[in-house]
Design a protein around this motif. Structure first.
Motif, short mmCIF file in Angstrom:
data_model
loop_
_atom_site.label_atom_id
_atom_site.label_comp_id
_atom_site.label_asym_id
_atom_site.label_seq_id
_atom_site.Cartn_x
_atom_site.Cartn_y
_atom_site.Cartn_z
N GLU A 227 -70.77 -67.08 -8.60
CA GLU A 227 -72.06 -67.32 -9.24
C GLU A 227 -72.55 -68.72 -8.88
OE1 GLU A 227 -74.19 -66.45 -13.56
OE2 GLU A 227 -72.00 -66.54 -13.39
N PRO B 230 -67.26 -61.85 -5.69
CA PRO B 230 -68.57 -62.49 -5.93
C PRO B 230 -68.45 -63.78 -6.72
CG PRO B 230 -68.65 -60.14 -6.41
CD PRO B 230 -67.22 -60.48 -6.20
N CYS C 116 -75.59 -64.17 -7.91
CA CYS C 116 -74.22 -63.81 -7.58
C CYS C 116 -74.14 -63.35 -6.13
CB CYS C 116 -73.72 -62.69 -8.50
SG CYS C 116 -73.54 -63.19 -10.22
N ASN D 79 -71.06 -53.29 -15.85
CA ASN D 79 -70.63 -54.69 -15.90
C ASN D 79 -70.11 -55.03 -17.28
OD1 ASN D 79 -72.97 -55.54 -17.55
ND2 ASN D 79 -74.13 -55.09 -15.69
N SER E 55 -72.79 -49.74 -9.66
CA SER E 55 -73.36 -51.09 -9.56
C SER E 55 -73.88 -51.59 -10.91
CB SER E 55 -74.51 -51.11 -8.55
OG SER E 55 -74.05 -50.73 -7.27
N LYS F 187 -74.02 -55.59 -5.42
CA LYS F 187 -73.05 -54.48 -5.37
C LYS F 187 -73.53 -53.35 -4.48
CE LYS F 187 -70.90 -55.32 -9.89
NZ LYS F 187 -70.63 -54.77 -11.24
N GLN G 225 -80.74 -61.27 -14.07
CA GLN G 225 -79.37 -61.48 -13.58
C GLN G 225 -78.67 -60.15 -13.32
OE1 GLN G 225 -77.09 -64.05 -16.09
NE2 GLN G 225 -78.34 -65.85 -15.70
N SER H 282 -79.97 -58.68 -10.15
CA SER H 282 -79.41 -59.45 -9.03
C SER H 282 -77.99 -59.00 -8.71
CB SER H 282 -79.44 -60.94 -9.36
OG SER H 282 -78.88 -61.70 -8.32
N THR H 283 -77.19 -58.78 -9.76
CA THR H 283 -75.81 -58.31 -9.58
C THR H 283 -75.77 -56.91 -8.99
OG1 THR H 283 -75.15 -59.64 -11.50
CG2 THR H 283 -73.60 -57.96 -10.76
#
Length: 407
Positions: free
Chosen positions: A4, A2, A22, A123, A120, A110, A102, A105-106
């Protein structure tokens, strides 16, 4: 892998929005933004120098209230039959916190790549706490994600309520203390030096208290910057010492030994520990892992050590409750309740009742502490100001008496 991207876009209402997204490639990122009904005006890969600058200006942390709202909304959407991916996309457009936006979104990226919900949400930035991820791992396996998110919402709401109670109880005493300090500083650094200059012009026998205040006023007038220097050095020293584990442990021990405050801190720690452990055990997280996660919820290093001892007991096949019972940090009543819960196989229920009991106890203790502090601070402040004022007024009586004698 991924990447950014940073973008600038307009909503359907013409509002300009900026942010990062991302994705594995540029096309996927653009499609993701278009799915959010955004009209892209600028779009580029976030370069290393920009990423570094962004890292130096961290986003606002996600607080318990925002996590509670996020979990409750997810639970409602999942219960209504919306898919996990669809629910997250709905929440993405209605989230104000940039860090949470954010993180969502990540998670979406995932999930689209085939990862599970709990995986997911893992992080490096620590957007989602470990207790949330562990409970979701179990909820995902059992197919009860909606109930798990509901439990998490209740947990974060109670955590936030506890913080708000502490802050609310301390607001008035802190404001009163700050006002007292400001008033004292004004008297010492501004009024006393002027008053000293006036008195020095008259040949009057001054009381000891007045002479002492005059000396303080003279020094304060010459070294007016000393409080700023002392505060700066003090803050710098505390910041450096906070990283020292030994110093931190000594401070934590002293806090727990303070009269009134120490007992209150113990009750708050017990409430947070039993609440977290109760929710983890009820969800189905193994006890050993639950203790490890609950330890991270607690900030006091002395309490952490007691929980670590209990975890070692469980690891060796012994009783967790017995280890806590031997600790001086846990009241005998609370420890006995945990022993009963462990032996009866209803540990999660007993832990929840213990958390509720101590939460009510904390509320009462905070109310009492606030009630005690308010008059105490008023008396101390009033007494201190009265001493200064009397020391300043007494020489004036001497001057008036001398003037009357002369005439």
């Amino acid at each position: 892998m991924p990447q950014e991207f940073i973008y600038r876009a307009k909503t359907g209402y013409g509002k300009v929005v900026t942010g990062t997204v991302c994705a594995n490639d540029k096309r996927t990122a653009v499609n993701q933004l278009r799915e959010q009904n955004l009209f892209i005006t600028s779009f580029e890969l976030l370069r290393r120098d920009k990423a570094k600058a962004k890292k130096q200006s961290p986003l606002r942390k996600i607080n318990s209230h925002e996590l509670a709202t996020f979990c409750r909304n997810l639970s409602t959407l999942l219960d209504a039959g919306v898919s996990m991916l669809g629910a997250l996309k709905i929440l993405l457009n209605n989230t104000g916190n940039k860090k949470l936006k954010q993180a969502i979104s990540t998670v979406i990226i995932k999930l689209e790549a085939g990862q599970g919900v709990a995986d997911s949400m893992k992080n490096d930035s620590g957007s989602f706490p470990q207790i949330m991820i562990s409970m979701l791992e179990v909820g995902e396996k059992s197919g009860q994600l909606d109930n798990t998110f509901l439990q998490l919402a209740n947990y974060f709401e109670k955590e936030q309520a506890m913080k708000e109670k502490v802050v609310t109880a301390m607001i008035y005493p802190v404001i009163l203390l700050l006002f007292s300090l400001v008033m004292t500083m004004v008297l010492i650094f501004f009024i006393l030096p002027e008053y000293t200059t006036v008195l020095e012009e008259f040949d009057v026998a001054l009381p000891v208290s007045t002479r002492l205040l005059m000396s303080i006023g003279t020094v304060a007038g010459q070294f007016w910057y000393s409080p700023i220097v002392m505060m700066t050095l003090g803050l710098a020293g505390i910041t450096l010492l906070r990283k020292n584990l030994r110093f931190k442990r000594i401070v934590h021990q002293l806090i727990l030994k303070l009269p009134v405050v120490g007992g209150l801190m113990k009750k708050i720690m017990i409430t947070r520990f039993t609440r977290a452990l109760s929710d983890l055990v009820r969800t189905g997280v193994p006890l050993l892992q639950s203790l490890e996660i609950s330890e991270k919820v607690i900030r006091n290093s002395v309490f952490k050590k007691a929980i670590r001892v209990a975890r070692n007991n469980v690891q060796q096949g012994r009783s967790m409750a017995r280890a806590l019972q031997n600790s001086s940090l846990f009241p005998s009543a609370a420890a006995q309740m945990l022993v009963v819960g462990e032996e009866s196989g209803k540990l999660d229920q007993v832990l929840e009742k213990t958390a509720d009991f101590y939460e009510r106890d904390v509320e009462v203790s905070l109310s009492r502490l606030s009630t005690m502090l308010e008059p105490a601070l008023i008396l101390i402040t009033g007494g201190f100001v009265a001493i200064i004022v009397l020391a300043m007024i007494m020489p004036m009586f001497e001057l008036v008496g001398s003037a009357n004698y002369m005439y």
